[in-house]
Every structure is written in C-alpha cells, then in structure tokens.
Design an enzyme around this catalytic site. Sequence first.
Site, PDB file in Angstrom:
ATOM      1  N   ASN A 224      -9.709 -10.376   5.964  1.00 47.31           N
ATOM      2  CA  ASN A 224      -9.297  -9.081   6.512  1.00 47.31           C
ATOM      3  C   ASN A 224     -10.459  -8.343   7.162  1.00 47.31           C
ATOM      4  O   ASN A 224     -10.282  -7.664   8.172  1.00 47.31           O
ATOM      5  CB  ASN A 224      -8.649  -8.223   5.417  1.00 47.31           C
ATOM      6  CG  ASN A 224      -7.177  -8.550   5.276  1.00 47.31           C
ATOM      7  OD1 ASN A 224      -6.643  -9.351   6.047  1.00 47.31           O
ATOM      8  ND2 ASN A 224      -6.510  -7.959   4.316  1.00 47.31           N
TER       9      ASN A 224
ATOM     10  N   LEU B 197      -7.600  -9.075  19.751  1.00 44.93           N
ATOM     11  CA  LEU B 197      -8.463  -8.493  20.786  1.00 44.93           C
ATOM     12  C   LEU B 197      -7.691  -7.470  21.610  1.00 44.93           C
ATOM     13  O   LEU B 197      -7.983  -7.268  22.778  1.00 44.93           O
ATOM     14  CB  LEU B 197      -9.011  -9.602  21.704  1.00 44.93           C
ATOM     15  CG  LEU B 197     -10.149 -10.455  21.153  1.00 44.93           C
ATOM     16  CD1 LEU B 197     -10.618 -11.489  22.177  1.00 44.93           C
ATOM     17  CD2 LEU B 197     -11.348  -9.593  20.727  1.00 44.93           C
TER      18      LEU B 197
ATOM     19  N   GLY C 135      -6.923  -0.529  21.177  1.00 46.90           N
ATOM     20  CA  GLY C 135      -5.888   0.478  20.910  1.00 46.90           C
ATOM     21  C   GLY C 135      -6.430   1.643  20.119  1.00 46.90           C
ATOM     22  O   GLY C 135      -7.633   1.949  20.168  1.00 46.90           O
TER      23      GLY C 135
ATOM     24  N   CYS D  94      -3.398  -2.786   4.075  1.00 49.58           N
ATOM     25  CA  CYS D  94      -4.418  -3.776   3.677  1.00 49.58           C
ATOM     26  C   CYS D  94      -5.791  -3.548   4.290  1.00 49.58           C
ATOM     27  O   CYS D  94      -6.765  -3.420   3.552  1.00 49.58           O
ATOM     28  CB  CYS D  94      -3.927  -5.177   4.028  1.00 49.58           C
ATOM     29  SG  CYS D  94      -2.585  -5.701   2.960  1.00 49.58           S
TER      30      CYS D  94
HETATM   31  P1  NAD Z   1       3.518  -2.241  -3.213  1.00 47.48           P
HETATM   32  O1  NAD Z   1       2.875  -0.967  -3.601  1.00 47.48           O
HETATM   33  O2  NAD Z   1       4.494  -2.257  -2.068  1.00 47.48           O
HETATM   34  O3  NAD Z   1       4.263  -2.864  -4.470  1.00 47.48           O
HETATM   35  C1  NAD Z   1       3.724  -2.925  -5.752  1.00 47.48           C
HETATM   36  C2  NAD Z   1       4.868  -2.956  -6.762  1.00 47.48           C
HETATM   37  O4  NAD Z   1       4.349  -3.203  -8.071  1.00 47.48           O
HETATM   38  C3  NAD Z   1       5.670  -1.654  -6.845  1.00 47.48           C
HETATM   39  O5  NAD Z   1       7.042  -1.918  -6.635  1.00 47.48           O
HETATM   40  C4  NAD Z   1       5.414  -1.170  -8.284  1.00 47.48           C
HETATM   41  O6  NAD Z   1       6.510  -0.463  -8.834  1.00 47.48           O
HETATM   42  C5  NAD Z   1       5.165  -2.496  -8.976  1.00 47.48           C
HETATM   43  N1  NAD Z   1       4.488  -2.392 -10.294  1.00 47.48           N
HETATM   44  C6  NAD Z   1       3.543  -1.527 -10.680  1.00 47.48           C
HETATM   45  N2  NAD Z   1       3.191  -1.778 -11.959  1.00 47.48           N
HETATM   46  C7  NAD Z   1       3.915  -2.841 -12.377  1.00 47.48           C
HETATM   47  C8  NAD Z   1       3.985  -3.588 -13.578  1.00 47.48           C
HETATM   48  N3  NAD Z   1       3.219  -3.294 -14.634  1.00 47.48           N
HETATM   49  N4  NAD Z   1       4.851  -4.622 -13.670  1.00 47.48           N
HETATM   50  C9  NAD Z   1       5.636  -4.930 -12.619  1.00 47.48           C
HETATM   51  N5  NAD Z   1       5.590  -4.285 -11.438  1.00 47.48           N
HETATM   52  C10 NAD Z   1       4.750  -3.237 -11.314  1.00 47.48           C
HETATM   53  O7  NAD Z   1       2.318  -3.238  -2.903  1.00 47.48           O
HETATM   54  P2  NAD Z   1       2.285  -4.448  -1.845  1.00 47.48           P
HETATM   55  O8  NAD Z   1       2.086  -3.936  -0.465  1.00 47.48           O
HETATM   56  O9  NAD Z   1       3.393  -5.379  -2.129  1.00 47.48           O
HETATM   57  O10 NAD Z   1       0.897  -5.130  -2.257  1.00 47.48           O
HETATM   58  C11 NAD Z   1       0.767  -5.842  -3.480  1.00 47.48           C
HETATM   59  C12 NAD Z   1      -0.571  -6.537  -3.478  1.00 47.48           C
HETATM   60  O11 NAD Z   1      -0.603  -7.514  -2.435  1.00 47.48           O
HETATM   61  C13 NAD Z   1      -1.758  -5.613  -3.219  1.00 47.48           C
HETATM   62  O12 NAD Z   1      -2.854  -6.065  -3.960  1.00 47.48           O
HETATM   63  C14 NAD Z   1      -2.006  -5.790  -1.737  1.00 47.48           C
HETATM   64  O13 NAD Z   1      -3.344  -5.505  -1.394  1.00 47.48           O
HETATM   65  C15 NAD Z   1      -1.695  -7.265  -1.558  1.00 47.48           C
HETATM   66  N6  NAD Z   1      -1.278  -7.653  -0.205  1.00 47.48           N
HETATM   67  C16 NAD Z   1      -0.417  -6.843   0.499  1.00 47.48           C
HETATM   68  C17 NAD Z   1       0.014  -7.252   1.762  1.00 47.48           C
HETATM   69  C18 NAD Z   1       0.945  -6.390   2.581  1.00 47.48           C
HETATM   70  O14 NAD Z   1       1.143  -6.712   3.760  1.00 47.48           O
HETATM   71  N7  NAD Z   1       1.536  -5.343   2.052  1.00 47.48           N
HETATM   72  C19 NAD Z   1      -0.426  -8.479   2.306  1.00 47.48           C
HETATM   73  C20 NAD Z   1      -1.267  -9.281   1.531  1.00 47.48           C
HETATM   74  C21 NAD Z   1      -1.692  -8.852   0.277  1.00 47.48           C
END
Ligand code: NAD
Length: 449
Positions: free
Chosen positions: A225, A268, A271, A278
């Site tokens: 990233n 590239l 914007g 992320c």
């Molecule tokens: P999000 O905030 O959309 O979802 C997280 C979920 O976890 C929520 O629904 C929350 O209620 C739940 N949660 C919290 N505590 C919990 C528990 N104890 N047990 C079960 N569920 C619980 O987050 P996201 O965007 O899905 O990201 C999740 C992870 O993936 C992060 O570390 C993020 O950096 C990584 N990530 C995100 C993306 C993206 O595009 N959003 C891409 C790659 C990696």
Amino acid sequence: MNTTSTPRHVISVFGLGRVGLITAVCFARRGYKVIGIDPDNHKLDRIRSGEPLFFEPGLHDYTKAAISNGLLTVTNDPLANTGSDLSYLTVGTPSNLDGSINLDYLKNATASVGKSIRKSSTYQTVVIKSTVTPGTARNVVRPILESESGKSVGLEFGLCSNPEFLREGSAIHDAEFPDRIVIGSNDMKSIDNMETFYKELHGEHTPTVIRTSHENAELIKYANNAFLALKVSFINSIANITERVPGADVKTIATGIGLDNRIGPKFLNAGLGWGGSCLPKDLKELSSYSKTLGYDFTLIEAAIRVNDYQKQRAVEIAQMKLGSLIGKRIAILGLSFKPGTDDMRDAVSVPIIEGLLARGATVVAFDPAAVRNARGIFGNKIAYATDPMNCISGADCAIIVTEWPEFDISPSMFLKLMRYPMVIDGRRVYEAELFIRSGIDFSAIGLGT
Ligand code: NAD
C-alpha cells in the site's frame, strides 16, 4: 473455479465488514459452509435479509444467494465457530491518534477464537486477514490464542497471516481472482493447510502463493500500500509542476513514463489525492511503526504531506478563479473515496467540502452510492442532489471529486445548466481541449495553462 473437490471446510469469519463479508460470501459461493460472526446486530439483520449495509458491485446477489441456500449463517455468538476448521480474523484495525493501529477488536476476536479452540476437538487454523503491524501474529495473537485455548500453536491448532489485497469497487472479483496469495506462519503444517485450501478454492486460477514468515506477510501488505500511495503522490507532484508550465499536461507525461515497463501505467492518474479505509491508515501505521524501530521513514511522510496538499487543490483553484467563495454555489460530483463503493472513510471529498464551507460557499453534492454515508458526516450542512444534472444546475463551479462513470456530462450540458460554467476536473475524466473550446472556464489537475 473448483466447486466440487473435497475435503470441504467449515469456515468462520470474525468481522462482517467490507473484507469479512466479501470473504464470507465468496467462500459460500464456492460451496463452503460459512459462519459469519459480528457483534453488530443491525449489520447481521441486514445481511440475513440479503441487503448488506454497504454497497459493493455484486455483493447483494452473492449475499442473497449465500443466505437463501443456507451456506452462510450469521450470528453475534462469539463461540459459534467451535467446530470450524478455518477461522478468519477480518475485524477492523483503525488508526489511533498517534498513527499506530488499534488492536482492541483483533484482541477481542482472537480471545473468542481461543475459547472456541479450547472447546473444540477439530484442528483449527486461525487466519489473520486484518492488516496488522509486523509482529502482531507472533506477539499479540499467538499468546492470546494459547492462553485462552490452553493449547499450543503448531501442535494443536494452526496460525497464519494471510493479508488481503482486495480493492473496494472490484472486491468480489479480487477475492475470487487474487493476483497473489501470501501465507505467513512459523509452522509448516499451517502453511501447507492454507495452500491446499486455496488451491481447492481457486483451482486452475490459483495465483502464485508466497510461503513466508508472519512478519514478511504482515510487511508485504504495508509495503504494497505504501508503494501505491507513493506512486500517486509522485504523479501528483509532477501534476503540480505541469500546471505551472504552459503546454504541459500530466496525462501525457503519465502515458510517457507508464510505457516504460519498469514503471507501468497503473496508479499514475493525477488527481485530488488518495483516501479510503486503507492507504491513509496503513501509511500512518508504517511511519509510526518505523519510528518504533528507530527509523524515520521520510519518504512515507513526504507522500502523506503531498497528499494533504493535494486534497486542497480544488478549493485553491476555485478560490483563485472565483475570488471570494462566500455565497457561491459549488457542485461536488462524487463523494465516495473511489468509484464503485459507498465508503466515505478518509474520502478526499470530506476536506474539500469542509474547505469550501469554511470559505462561505454553499455546497450541493451528488454521488451514485455514498449519499447515505455522507449525510452521516455533513448532515444538513450541504444539499444532496438526486442526479448529476440536478447537482450542477445553477452552480458557479462544478468539481469532479470521484471519477464515477455517471459524470460523463457533455460541455453543452454544463453550459446549459450552470449559472457560471466553471469546471474543475479533479480526476482528469474530461477531454480538456473540448471543454476549453466550448467556452467552459475549465481547469484540471496537472493541466498547464
Ligand atoms: P470494517 O470496519 O468494515 O469491518 C470490521 C467489522 O468487524 C465490523 O463489522 C465490526 O462490527 C466487526 N467486529 C469488531 N469486533 C469484532 C469481534 N470481536 N468479533 C467479530 N467481529 C467484530 O473493516 P474492513 O474495511 O472490512 O477492514 C477489516 C480489515 O481488513 C482491516 O484491518 C483493514 O485494514 C483490512 N483491509 C481492508 C480493505 C478494504 O478495502 N476495506 C482491504 C484490505 C485489507
């Protein structure tokens, strides 16, 4: 993709946010029984009704199918994964104020998994998909799992780091056709199990599998990233030069350098800067983590600085051209941090709108998907249009903030509908010459005047 092979796993997914729900429905699509666990009852109700709380192309259909065929069940019971053989951790890891990440959700979910392992007779492999600081699997997750379960990693259960690279807007495609799979662990059995599972899941489409340590897997995600963000901040810096050079255009320069196969054309597009859930969070964390190691990652800090500046460019241009913004009606086309999602987390539309409001402008915004989330941020401080034409009607300036295909608006429509036909193309979606020739007061990021 392979839908028939055995053995069939029972998979639990902790955290049904953007990553977790996509992961869960894609596994169910391939015929796996999936138990989704999340404490948010409202979210669970919406998933059960086949109407997830967030927008992602294809997600509704996948969710409806997974719920109706019974392959995906969702619950708030943290011990519901007892008996699964794969437990995915996909909970959020948001930023703390100092830039480091908050591991509280991960620790809670890990404790639940540990308790379920204690009760379970199945050999379970725990898979960390959340983005976490290097050392988290070894120093945080493993000790919690071992103390809660009373069992040993590598002997009685497995533990893998398996970072996620999906892109919002094309998340289902990316989950089904990843361009690589990274599996980090200290024990070979866990790595073997996961590699076998992914080969069963992806069949002939299985990409390169990188088998490595937890720490490398964790760092690959951050380095990935950070590199993408650096590339965008680099081209945005070039854009800031080209704007001052008559006859220069960053788009042509990006094409010119992108054809060098050592560089490549992606990321590239100059914007208004990068945002989303992320890149900002991961860069802050990488910088903060580097400091704990005694290394000042100045390159990352420079990329963040360039990005902070970039987010204000549209406001600067509007002010330079219109003079005072007091009482000016500014149309914002696009609110989500990128097209194809309703995610407003760290979207650049937020500081842009705040900057305009602070200068006394009236803001009317349109987005095909993110209005509901935007209302949660701006309430009635801004107006929300029902379509792009309605948004630009009577405006003194239109700013393209997110490059949704819906904003394919002809110069004649801008001329017809706006009070003053001024367009700031913050994502380089329009053909500059055409717009300038039509008589529009046109500016674009990286376009020399
Ligand atoms: P999000 O905030 O959309 O979802 C997280 C979920 O976890 C929520 O629904 C929350 O209620 C739940 N949660 C919290 N505590 C919990 C528990 N104890 N047990 C079960 N569920 C619980 O987050 P996201 O965007 O899905 O990201 C999740 C992870 O993936 C992060 O570390 C993020 O950096 C990584 N990530 C995100 C993306 C993206 O595009 N959003 C891409 C790659 C990696």
